[in-house]
Design an enzyme around this catalytic site. Sequence first.
Site, PDB file in Angstrom:
ATOM      1  N   ASP A  12     -44.121   2.129 -15.472  1.00  0.00           N
ATOM      2  CA  ASP A  12     -43.138   1.351 -15.900  1.00  0.00           C
ATOM      3  C   ASP A  12     -41.975   2.913 -16.325  1.00  0.00           C
ATOM      4  OD1 ASP A  12     -41.142  -0.655 -15.166  1.00  0.00           O
ATOM      5  OD2 ASP A  12     -41.756  -1.854 -17.549  1.00  0.00           O
ATOM      6  N   ASN A  60     -41.323  -7.012  -6.844  1.00  0.00           N
ATOM      7  CA  ASN A  60     -40.252  -5.711  -6.921  1.00  0.00           C
ATOM      8  C   ASN A  60     -39.173  -6.221  -4.966  1.00  0.00           C
ATOM      9  OD1 ASN A  60     -42.298  -3.257  -8.325  1.00  0.00           O
ATOM     10  ND2 ASN A  60     -40.412  -4.482  -9.185  1.00  0.00           N
TER      11      ASN A  60
HETATM   12  C1  IPE Z   1     -44.272  -4.023 -12.723  1.00  0.00           C
HETATM   13  O1  IPE Z   1     -42.821  -3.628 -13.750  1.00  0.00           O
HETATM   14  C2  IPE Z   1     -44.148  -4.060 -11.689  1.00  0.00           C
HETATM   15  C3  IPE Z   1     -44.905  -2.388 -11.507  1.00  0.00           C
HETATM   16  C4  IPE Z   1     -44.522  -0.745 -12.823  1.00  0.00           C
HETATM   17  C5  IPE Z   1     -44.776  -2.078  -9.946  1.00  0.00           C
HETATM   18  P1  IPE Z   1     -41.924  -3.965 -13.417  1.00  0.00           P
HETATM   19  O2  IPE Z   1     -39.931  -3.011 -13.579  1.00  0.00           O
HETATM   20  O3  IPE Z   1     -41.198  -4.413 -11.944  1.00  0.00           O
HETATM   21  O4  IPE Z   1     -41.853  -5.458 -14.531  1.00  0.00           O
HETATM   22  P2  IPE Z   1     -40.641  -6.298 -15.003  1.00  0.00           P
HETATM   23  O5  IPE Z   1     -39.568  -6.506 -14.251  1.00  0.00           O
HETATM   24  O6  IPE Z   1     -40.212  -5.544 -15.763  1.00  0.00           O
HETATM   25  O7  IPE Z   1     -41.973  -6.928 -15.815  1.00  0.00           O
HETATM   26  C1  IPE Z   2     -41.570   1.294 -12.471  1.00  0.00           C
HETATM   27  O1  IPE Z   2     -39.791   1.943 -12.667  1.00  0.00           O
HETATM   28  C2  IPE Z   2     -41.680   1.657 -10.738  1.00  0.00           C
HETATM   29  C3  IPE Z   2     -41.836   0.455 -10.748  1.00  0.00           C
HETATM   30  C4  IPE Z   2     -40.937  -0.924 -10.302  1.00  0.00           C
HETATM   31  C5  IPE Z   2     -41.220   0.140  -8.545  1.00  0.00           C
HETATM   32  P1  IPE Z   2     -38.498   0.868 -13.152  1.00  0.00           P
HETATM   33  O2  IPE Z   2     -38.152   1.035 -11.844  1.00  0.00           O
HETATM   34  O3  IPE Z   2     -39.289  -0.339 -12.887  1.00  0.00           O
HETATM   35  O4  IPE Z   2     -38.060   1.458 -14.070  1.00  0.00           O
HETATM   36  P2  IPE Z   2     -36.923   0.478 -14.914  1.00  0.00           P
HETATM   37  O5  IPE Z   2     -37.444   0.048 -15.619  1.00  0.00           O
HETATM   38  O6  IPE Z   2     -35.791   0.039 -14.482  1.00  0.00           O
HETATM   39  O7  IPE Z   2     -36.700   1.994 -15.677  1.00  0.00           O
HETATM   40 MG    MG Z   3     -38.970  -1.912 -14.969  1.00  0.00          MG
END
Ligand code: IPE
Ligand code: IPE
Ligand code: MG
Length: 233
Positions: A12, A60
């Site tokens: 994340d 996602n």
């Molecule tokens: C969890 O991260 C999913 C992945 C890392 C693929 P998200 O960024 O989507 O999760 P939330 O929305 O903060 O819970």
């Molecule tokens: C994790 O990074 C990757 C996926 C969830 C696909 P994020 O895209 O969630 O990054 P933040 O949470 O917005 O920083």
């Molecule tokens: Mg995230």
Amino acid sequence: LSNLKHVAIIMDGNGRWAEDKGLSRTEGHIAGTQNIRRVVRQLIVNNVQYVTLYAFSTENWDRPVDEVDSLLQILSDSIVNETTEMNDEGVRIRHLGRIDRLPARLQKAIDKSVDLTSQNTVINLNVAFDYGGRDEIVQAVRRIVESAVKPDDITEDTLSSELFTVGMPDPDLIIRTAGEMRISNFMIWQASYSEYYSSPVYWPDFDELELNNALSEYSRRKRKFGTLNKTVT
Ligand code: IPE
Ligand code: IPE
Ligand code: MG
């Protein structure tokens, strides 16, 4: 760490990493994908047998369509670009999650890299893409019902054997980067006794040192599995 077979990582913070640097979210996802090789190598050094990376959740899909498209594209590119090298290093690649909603081109790339690496034994790399723990359980229940097994014959093993992780050990350690402290629908069945570790570092910056910090914290945990034993291995 003989009792550490399976490390799972919720990768994340790609977006926040990019934002801090004045870059686009897409650039953050590219940097995040490039970090995978470094972390997998360090897990090999530590003799870990299984690593599962949460790359794209069933939730996602609800991000803006541009971001979804770029994530699908980045995964396709990285599978195509990285498979040969991963194969040379003895990495066995598997996909956890739904394949049916992915673009046909990506489905083919996944199948190809899974097939090519299927005999490798240095480390098992699971990529969770279009993965959701609830979705995984629902699909497992459907198959169990279709098989008409008698209700009394359904055990925890029956369910485990219908999950994407069939035959694999449950994760011993789940690492989440970017400081979040939630599971976000990741391996909700398999995580029942996993040790949880949250790092404040954004995924693209999560390097060998950060990983080693997580592993050494794990080695200091006392896993009890509900018993009164100090450690169970
Ligand atoms: C969890 O991260 C999913 C992945 C890392 C693929 P998200 O960024 O989507 O999760 P939330 O929305 O903060 O819970
Ligand atoms: C994790 O990074 C990757 C996926 C969830 C696909 P994020 O895209 O969630 O990054 P933040 O949470 O917005 O920083
Ligand atoms: Mg995230």
